[in-house]
Design an enzyme around this catalytic site. Structure first.
Site, PDB file in Angstrom:
ATOM      1  N   SER A  41      -3.202   0.784 -12.981  1.00 15.11           N
ATOM      2  CA  SER A  41      -5.647   2.134 -13.334  1.00 15.11           C
ATOM      3  C   SER A  41      -5.559   1.642 -15.079  1.00 15.11           C
ATOM      4  CB  SER A  41      -4.628   3.150 -13.763  1.00 15.11           C
ATOM      5  OG  SER A  41      -3.498   3.007 -15.425  1.00 15.11           O
ATOM      6  N   VAL A  43      -7.227   2.555 -17.712  1.00 13.83           N
ATOM      7  CA  VAL A  43      -6.698   2.716 -18.764  1.00 13.83           C
ATOM      8  C   VAL A  43      -5.585   2.049 -19.269  1.00 13.83           C
ATOM      9  CG1 VAL A  43      -6.217   5.145 -20.543  1.00 13.83           C
ATOM     10  CG2 VAL A  43      -7.665   5.114 -19.134  1.00 13.83           C
ATOM     11  N   CYS A  44      -4.287   2.049 -18.091  1.00 15.39           N
ATOM     12  CA  CYS A  44      -3.157   1.158 -18.461  1.00 15.39           C
ATOM     13  C   CYS A  44      -2.923   0.022 -18.476  1.00 15.39           C
ATOM     14  CB  CYS A  44      -2.231   1.611 -17.503  1.00 15.39           C
ATOM     15  SG  CYS A  44      -2.116   3.657 -16.875  1.00 15.39           S
ATOM     16  N   SER A  45      -4.432  -0.384 -18.016  1.00 19.50           N
ATOM     17  CA  SER A  45      -4.740  -2.043 -17.905  1.00 19.50           C
ATOM     18  C   SER A  45      -5.352  -2.143 -19.443  1.00 19.50           C
ATOM     19  CB  SER A  45      -5.686  -2.445 -16.870  1.00 19.50           C
ATOM     20  OG  SER A  45      -4.692  -2.250 -15.744  1.00 19.50           O
ATOM     21  N   MET A  48      -2.064  -1.739 -21.894  1.00 22.60           N
ATOM     22  CA  MET A  48      -0.885  -2.723 -22.133  1.00 22.60           C
ATOM     23  C   MET A  48      -1.902  -4.422 -23.031  1.00 22.60           C
ATOM     24  SD  MET A  48       1.731  -1.713 -21.560  1.00 22.60           S
ATOM     25  CE  MET A  48       0.735  -0.127 -21.746  1.00 22.60           C
TER      26      MET A  48
END
Length: 153
Positions: A41, A43-45, A48
């Protein structure tokens, strides 16, 4: 959601298809747990990737970081390789969300982890926690502030 001074629940999760990580093995080090909804996703990318760039600062505080989501160990492997991540992503896959539930950050409605951060001290006690809105990258400032506070104790 677990808070400051709560004991961090121990767990053992897959970090790679053939390697597991147990939280209690890291007693004596500070630990950052970054629960997030899903690999791939946007935002998650970004989140991280930011932590990957911040690793040297985490290391200055003798801290290890682990990303945790309900994605499988195989999905994590592909995601980590595609993003060139240099820290473990742990699969809270089976039973789905079991560890997120222990930390109080499982979203039953969505079937995924909420976006939550925990800084755990060298004795396994939560020093700081933060629940971020799902669509917002919480960044690293809160983590670094918590680690700085630990460093001055």
């Amino acid at each position: 959601m677990l808070q400051k001074n709560d004991v961090a629940p121990d767990f053992t999760l897959y970090a790679t298809p053939d390697q597991k990580i147990t939280l209690s093995e890291f007693k004596g080090k500070n630990v950052i747990l970054a629960f997030y909804p899903a690999d791939w996703s946007p935002v998650c990318s970004d989140q991280m990737a930011l932590y990957n760039e911040t690793l040297k600062f985490f290391k200055k505080y003798d801290a290890e970081i682990f990303g945790i989501s309900v994605d499988s160990k195989w999905c994590h492997l592909a995601f980590a390789q595609s993003r060139n991540l240099h820290f473990p992503l742990l699969a809270d896959f089976e039973a789905k969300g079991e560890i997120a539930k222990k930390y109080g950050v499982y979203d039953e409605e969505e079937g995924e982890c909420k976006r939550a951060l925990f800084v755990i001290n060298k004795n396994g006690i939560i020093e700081w926690s933060y629940l971020s809105p799902t669509a917002i990258n919480p960044g690293a400032d809160g983590i670094l502030d918590a680690l700085e506070t630990l460093n001055t104790k």
